[in-house]
Design an enzyme around this catalytic site. Sequence first.
Site, mmCIF file in Angstrom:
data_model
loop_
_atom_site.group_PDB
_atom_site.id
_atom_site.type_symbol
_atom_site.label_atom_id
_atom_site.label_comp_id
_atom_site.label_asym_id
_atom_site.label_seq_id
_atom_site.Cartn_x
_atom_site.Cartn_y
_atom_site.Cartn_z
ATOM 1 N N CYS A 198 5.512 3.068 8.069
ATOM 2 C CA CYS A 198 5.510 4.365 8.732
ATOM 3 C C CYS A 198 4.302 5.170 8.281
ATOM 4 O O CYS A 198 3.644 4.823 7.295
ATOM 5 C CB CYS A 198 6.794 5.146 8.459
ATOM 6 S SG CYS A 198 6.973 5.689 6.749
ATOM 7 N N PRO B 55 0.844 -1.197 0.000
ATOM 8 C CA PRO B 55 0.000 0.000 0.000
ATOM 9 C C PRO B 55 0.878 1.244 0.000
ATOM 10 O O PRO B 55 1.235 1.782 1.056
ATOM 11 C CB PRO B 55 -0.799 -0.145 1.305
ATOM 12 C CG PRO B 55 0.088 -0.933 2.203
ATOM 13 C CD PRO B 55 0.902 -1.837 1.327
ATOM 14 N N ASP C 136 6.077 2.657 1.663
ATOM 15 C CA ASP C 136 5.127 1.648 2.115
ATOM 16 C C ASP C 136 4.453 2.178 3.383
ATOM 17 O O ASP C 136 5.102 2.362 4.413
ATOM 18 C CB ASP C 136 5.882 0.339 2.395
ATOM 19 C CG ASP C 136 4.960 -0.822 2.723
ATOM 20 O OD1 ASP C 136 3.808 -0.570 3.122
ATOM 21 O OD2 ASP C 136 5.406 -1.981 2.599
ATOM 22 N N HIS C 137 3.147 2.403 3.291
ATOM 23 C CA HIS C 137 2.447 3.011 4.411
ATOM 24 C C HIS C 137 2.343 2.073 5.615
ATOM 25 O O HIS C 137 1.928 2.494 6.703
ATOM 26 C CB HIS C 137 1.044 3.455 3.981
ATOM 27 C CG HIS C 137 0.643 4.792 4.512
ATOM 28 N ND1 HIS C 137 0.748 5.124 5.840
ATOM 29 C CD2 HIS C 137 0.159 5.898 3.895
ATOM 30 C CE1 HIS C 137 0.324 6.361 6.023
ATOM 31 N NE2 HIS C 137 -0.026 6.869 4.854
ATOM 32 N N ARG C 138 2.732 0.821 5.444
ATOM 33 C CA ARG C 138 2.713 -0.104 6.581
ATOM 34 C C ARG C 138 3.893 0.124 7.519
ATOM 35 O O ARG C 138 3.806 -0.174 8.706
ATOM 36 C CB ARG C 138 2.723 -1.553 6.086
ATOM 37 C CG ARG C 138 1.498 -1.951 5.277
ATOM 38 C CD ARG C 138 1.690 -3.341 4.664
ATOM 39 N NE ARG C 138 2.815 -3.371 3.739
ATOM 40 C CZ ARG C 138 3.201 -4.454 3.061
ATOM 41 N NH1 ARG C 138 2.541 -5.603 3.219
ATOM 42 N NH2 ARG C 138 4.222 -4.402 2.233
#
Length: 495
Positions: free
Chosen positions: A469, A288, A465-467
Amino acid sequence: MPQVLEFKLPDLGEGLTEAEIVRWLVEVGDVVAIDQPVVEVETAKAMVEVPCPYGGVVTARFGDEGSELPVGAPLLTVAVSVGADAGASEEGAGTASGSGSGGAGAASGSGSAGAGSGSGEVESSGNVLVGYGTGAPVARRRRVRPTAVAAAVPARVPVAPVVPVAAPDPVPDAVPGPVAVVSPLVRKLARQHDLDLRKLSGSGRDGLILRADVESAIRALAEGTSAPLPAGFAAPAAGAVPEPEAVPVSVASSAGRTVEGSAAQRIPLRGVRGAVADKLSRSRREIPDATCWVDADATELMAARAAMNSVAGPAAGPKVSVLALLARICTAALARFPELNSTVDLEAREVVRLPEVHLGFAAQTERGLVVPVVRDAQARNAESIGAEIARLTEAARAGRLTPAELTGGTFTLNNYGVFGVDGSTPIINHPEAAMLGVGRIVPKPWVYQGELAVRQVVQLSLTFDHRVCDGGTAGGFLRYIADCVEQPAVLLRTL
């Protein structure tokens, strides 16, 4: 009595399962020595010359140039001289085929296909190829006598049947020896148009034949005598260059109807391009990602680089590139924001922060986009990073990168400004967590110290990658990058 042994396509390491035959280096009937390269193959990682662990006479080859073979498939058969112990020779053949090798540890093992010290063993190197060839020759090997083997092959060895192929008319004044071509795309383009590369004079360094040389020859042939051919190139007889066949295919239109296309071209996604396509597709499916960007005044950075490269005398070193300075800025930023030097373990549902920075950088080559990796970039200064980038770039253009030099990256720097564009939303290089994109550096109006001025401006974009940070961390990372670009003295805090 001679015995025919089968040499299979070995495990090339890095999880690769197939390879494309680019060029055969031996013919049926040739005498080969132990560890002599017999075929050049292209994998999804790099070009590899595959050495044969046997010495003897080549009795058969499997696969044409341009075809793909899976790991473990037969490459060729070799007639070797053996003693009375057939069991030892069979065991040696199984070891040297590489069909069961799976790691780098096998690359140096001697196994049962050893130096042939026993009277009944098949002589082979005993080194199973994993990645880039066998190791150093084993001491005190028993030498093969090629003359005796060659003489015995017709009476004793059942040679694999050869399918007759119509041989082309000989080209006069062919130049013997290897062709000065390093790019498989250039070879493929020449094969598609029936061009003899031995008749071309390359315009590259040391006579290297480039893609432009082949395209120029193709245009000259298409125009007949109206355009001069490259130096040393002999035009084939009329009708010798076949026109490509246009195969009609069904193409779905935007309205949902099926229409007939008259000359649609199908290009296989394999080799480097296939590997890149798989990785990018996986990145889009699993990560994501989000992108943020900022414009930065790079005037001071360019001035600092000019000052570094103007040093003369004993203190002068190699020129420092803009990419090397940006890479050094990235390592400093990753030390402050280690969340972006991470990967995600889906099975464990964990974010794994990595201690070392293995910095990848995007490089465009004739074989497609590749990402060489600068190992332990966090321990290097700008000069050291620049030297390693230059070395890897040269190897990438020549097709000499090893799988180890193309894998294991933890963060990627993508300088798409060399293509004359300002911005982009890069796709993360899976399984990494972020990529920094750099646009072109161009003069633009800029408010500097309260007044309008013309400054050197660059757009920086970070896809992350929004996972691993949130936007605050990503924004802090990108802002630190921009601050270092605008005020290079900020880097002194980390030196």
